[in-house]
Write a protein that holds these residues in place. Sequence first.
Motif, PDB file in Angstrom:
ATOM      1  N   GLU A   2       0.822  -1.216   0.000  1.00  0.00           N
ATOM      2  CA  GLU A   2       0.000   0.000   0.000  1.00  0.00           C
ATOM      3  C   GLU A   2       0.852   1.260   0.000  1.00  0.00           C
ATOM      4  OE1 GLU A   2      -2.986   0.140   2.972  1.00  0.00           O
ATOM      5  OE2 GLU A   2      -3.995  -1.694   2.298  1.00  0.00           O
ATOM      6  N   ALA A   3       1.967   1.251   0.711  1.00  0.00           N
ATOM      7  CA  ALA A   3       2.850   2.427   0.711  1.00  0.00           C
ATOM      8  C   ALA A   3       3.412   2.669  -0.678  1.00  0.00           C
ATOM      9  CB  ALA A   3       3.977   2.224   1.725  1.00  0.00           C
ATOM     10  N   ALA A   4       3.777   1.603  -1.384  1.00  0.00           N
ATOM     11  CA  ALA A   4       4.285   1.746  -2.747  1.00  0.00           C
ATOM     12  C   ALA A   4       3.190   2.238  -3.683  1.00  0.00           C
ATOM     13  CB  ALA A   4       4.850   0.413  -3.236  1.00  0.00           C
ATOM     14  N   GLN A   5       1.958   1.805  -3.454  1.00  0.00           N
ATOM     15  CA  GLN A   5       0.839   2.299  -4.257  1.00  0.00           C
ATOM     16  C   GLN A   5       0.658   3.800  -4.066  1.00  0.00           C
ATOM     17  OE1 GLN A   5      -2.807   0.109  -3.671  1.00  0.00           O
ATOM     18  NE2 GLN A   5      -1.771  -1.883  -3.787  1.00  0.00           N
ATOM     19  N   SER A   6       0.760   4.257  -2.824  1.00  0.00           N
ATOM     20  CA  SER A   6       0.614   5.681  -2.524  1.00  0.00           C
ATOM     21  C   SER A   6       1.714   6.491  -3.197  1.00  0.00           C
ATOM     22  CB  SER A   6       0.636   5.899  -1.015  1.00  0.00           C
ATOM     23  OG  SER A   6       0.598   7.270  -0.706  1.00  0.00           O
ATOM     24  N   LEU A   7       2.944   5.971  -3.155  1.00  0.00           N
ATOM     25  CA  LEU A   7       4.070   6.659  -3.786  1.00  0.00           C
ATOM     26  C   LEU A   7       3.883   6.710  -5.298  1.00  0.00           C
ATOM     27  CD1 LEU A   7       6.719   7.898  -2.624  1.00  0.00           C
ATOM     28  CD2 LEU A   7       7.875   5.808  -3.388  1.00  0.00           C
ATOM     29  N   GLN A   8       3.383   5.631  -5.885  1.00  0.00           N
ATOM     30  CA  GLN A   8       3.139   5.593  -7.315  1.00  0.00           C
ATOM     31  C   GLN A   8       2.085   6.627  -7.713  1.00  0.00           C
ATOM     32  OE1 GLN A   8       4.810   4.112  -9.553  1.00  0.00           O
ATOM     33  NE2 GLN A   8       3.538   3.654 -11.321  1.00  0.00           N
ATOM     34  N   ALA A   9       1.044   6.758  -6.902  1.00  0.00           N
ATOM     35  CA  ALA A   9       0.003   7.754  -7.182  1.00  0.00           C
ATOM     36  C   ALA A   9       0.583   9.168  -7.132  1.00  0.00           C
ATOM     37  CB  ALA A   9      -1.144   7.599  -6.190  1.00  0.00           C
ATOM     38  N   ARG A  10       1.454   9.433  -6.153  1.00  0.00           N
ATOM     39  CA  ARG A  10       2.092  10.744  -6.057  1.00  0.00           C
ATOM     40  C   ARG A  10       2.928  11.050  -7.290  1.00  0.00           C
ATOM     41  NH1 ARG A  10       5.762  11.017  -1.061  1.00  0.00           N
ATOM     42  NH2 ARG A  10       6.421  12.902  -2.181  1.00  0.00           N
ATOM     43  N   ALA A  11       3.558  10.027  -7.853  1.00  0.00           N
ATOM     44  CA  ALA A  11       4.440  10.233  -9.006  1.00  0.00           C
ATOM     45  C   ALA A  11       3.675  10.690 -10.241  1.00  0.00           C
ATOM     46  CB  ALA A  11       5.215   8.950  -9.303  1.00  0.00           C
ATOM     47  N   PHE A  12       2.373  10.480 -10.251  1.00  0.00           N
ATOM     48  CA  PHE A  12       1.555  10.937 -11.371  1.00  0.00           C
ATOM     49  C   PHE A  12       0.890  12.281 -11.073  1.00  0.00           C
ATOM     50  CE2 PHE A  12       1.941   6.506 -12.576  1.00  0.00           C
ATOM     51  CZ  PHE A  12       1.990   6.563 -13.966  1.00  0.00           C
ATOM     52  N   GLY A  13       1.315  12.947 -10.013  1.00  0.00           N
ATOM     53  CA  GLY A  13       0.687  14.195  -9.598  1.00  0.00           C
ATOM     54  C   GLY A  13       1.183  15.417 -10.346  1.00  0.00           C
ATOM     55  N   ALA A  14       0.884  16.573  -9.767  1.00  0.00           N
ATOM     56  CA  ALA A  14       1.210  17.850 -10.408  1.00  0.00           C
ATOM     57  C   ALA A  14       2.716  18.107 -10.402  1.00  0.00           C
ATOM     58  CB  ALA A  14       0.484  18.977  -9.697  1.00  0.00           C
ATOM     59  N   ILE A  15       3.179  18.761 -11.458  1.00  0.00           N
ATOM     60  CA  ILE A  15       4.574  19.170 -11.598  1.00  0.00           C
ATOM     61  C   ILE A  15       4.670  20.644 -11.206  1.00  0.00           C
ATOM     62  CG2 ILE A  15       6.507  19.465 -13.187  1.00  0.00           C
ATOM     63  CD1 ILE A  15       5.840  16.559 -12.852  1.00  0.00           C
ATOM     64  N   THR A  16       5.518  20.951 -10.232  1.00  0.00           N
ATOM     65  CA  THR A  16       5.582  22.312  -9.705  1.00  0.00           C
ATOM     66  C   THR A  16       6.839  23.057 -10.118  1.00  0.00           C
ATOM     67  OG1 THR A  16       6.588  21.513  -7.649  1.00  0.00           O
ATOM     68  CG2 THR A  16       4.180  21.655  -7.715  1.00  0.00           C
ATOM     69  N   VAL A  17       7.628  22.506 -11.050  1.00  0.00           N
ATOM     70  CA  VAL A  17       8.845  23.183 -11.519  1.00  0.00           C
ATOM     71  C   VAL A  17       8.626  23.624 -12.961  1.00  0.00           C
ATOM     72  CG1 VAL A  17      10.266  21.805  -9.973  1.00  0.00           C
ATOM     73  CG2 VAL A  17       9.958  21.052 -12.337  1.00  0.00           C
ATOM     74  N   PRO A  18       9.302  24.689 -13.406  1.00  0.00           N
ATOM     75  CA  PRO A  18       9.165  25.132 -14.798  1.00  0.00           C
ATOM     76  C   PRO A  18       9.528  24.000 -15.765  1.00  0.00           C
ATOM     77  CG  PRO A  18      10.347  26.753 -13.491  1.00  0.00           C
ATOM     78  CD  PRO A  18      10.231  25.533 -12.631  1.00  0.00           C
ATOM     79  N   SER A  19       8.726  23.826 -16.817  1.00  0.00           N
ATOM     80  CA  SER A  19       8.869  22.646 -17.659  1.00  0.00           C
ATOM     81  C   SER A  19       8.775  22.962 -19.144  1.00  0.00           C
ATOM     82  CB  SER A  19       7.788  21.603 -17.306  1.00  0.00           C
ATOM     83  OG  SER A  19       7.880  21.221 -15.947  1.00  0.00           O
TER      84      SER A  19
END
Length: 311
Positions: A237-254
């Motif tokens: 479950e912790a790895a699932q949560s981390l995976q979900a975060r990795a698909f989140g918003a990007i806050t650096v100039p791109s």
Amino acid sequence: MTHVPQRPPFGDDSPTKGSQASDGVRRRTVQAGGLEVPVLEAGSGPLVVCLHGFPDHAASWAGILDRLAQEGYWAVAPAQRGYWPGGAAPDGSYRIASTGQDVLTLIEALGREQADLIGHDFGAAAAYGAATLGPSRVRKLVTMSGPHGRQLMNALVADGDQQRRSWYMFFFQTALAEGAVEFDDFALVDRLWREWSPGYELPDAERAALKETLGAPGVLTEILGYYRQLFTLPADEAAQSLQARAFGAITVPSLYLHGADDNCFSVQLSDGMDDLFTNGLERIVIPGVGHFPHVEQPKAVADHILGFLNS
């Protein structure tokens, strides 16, 4: 483009001693995340990490590394986990959260607090993962040929055109994949390059170096793990949560680059990405270019990258 002869895993150099490759590009290994990571590097100055995808390897960044070094950057292209003998994922994971964490660990191992990231294909996914999981470690983000978000997965469900383009993703789930990829001197890899970048012919020496990487003992099965884990969630479950975060918003100039003639990922997949980039996203579609912009037009791509990094 500069060709760096491949010697998996880039030779026998210790983590503290490098060897000269060509045109200022050096090779060595770096201890990071429990692995001896082979890297190519050039120059000195602010750190830029260049991340490769499939079917590709770090050597394809050599021309970009040279150019970045000439402009005052320390450009480093690591082999992604699984891409060298002994480089199998320590935790067995080839998902975006794990490869993103690899990038953050490498930045630390290189002695820097922060880096600019440049990622292509699965390297773009790793760069997104790093930028979401450790935004303070990423100054600016450049990605190409791999959109952020759920567009691809949505297209694989609902878009017949993208399903046709992505046939290999489904085939790689099967037990036939290893034998089919290796058959006839990696003819399937040649086919993918032809189909994905129809206006470009990979030079023979660079094709041979790539096949040497893919054919190294144990490497192909590990690489296929990237695809075999695409459609599943981690059991933990912790790895699932981390995976979900990795698909989140990007806050650096791109900056995002995509070839207009990319026959792997439709350029339309990057439509609507802006909502996930809260600190600005510049998107450039490059005419006459397929899936491998940094190889097909290294000067134009480097110009776009440097214009963004230096702005």
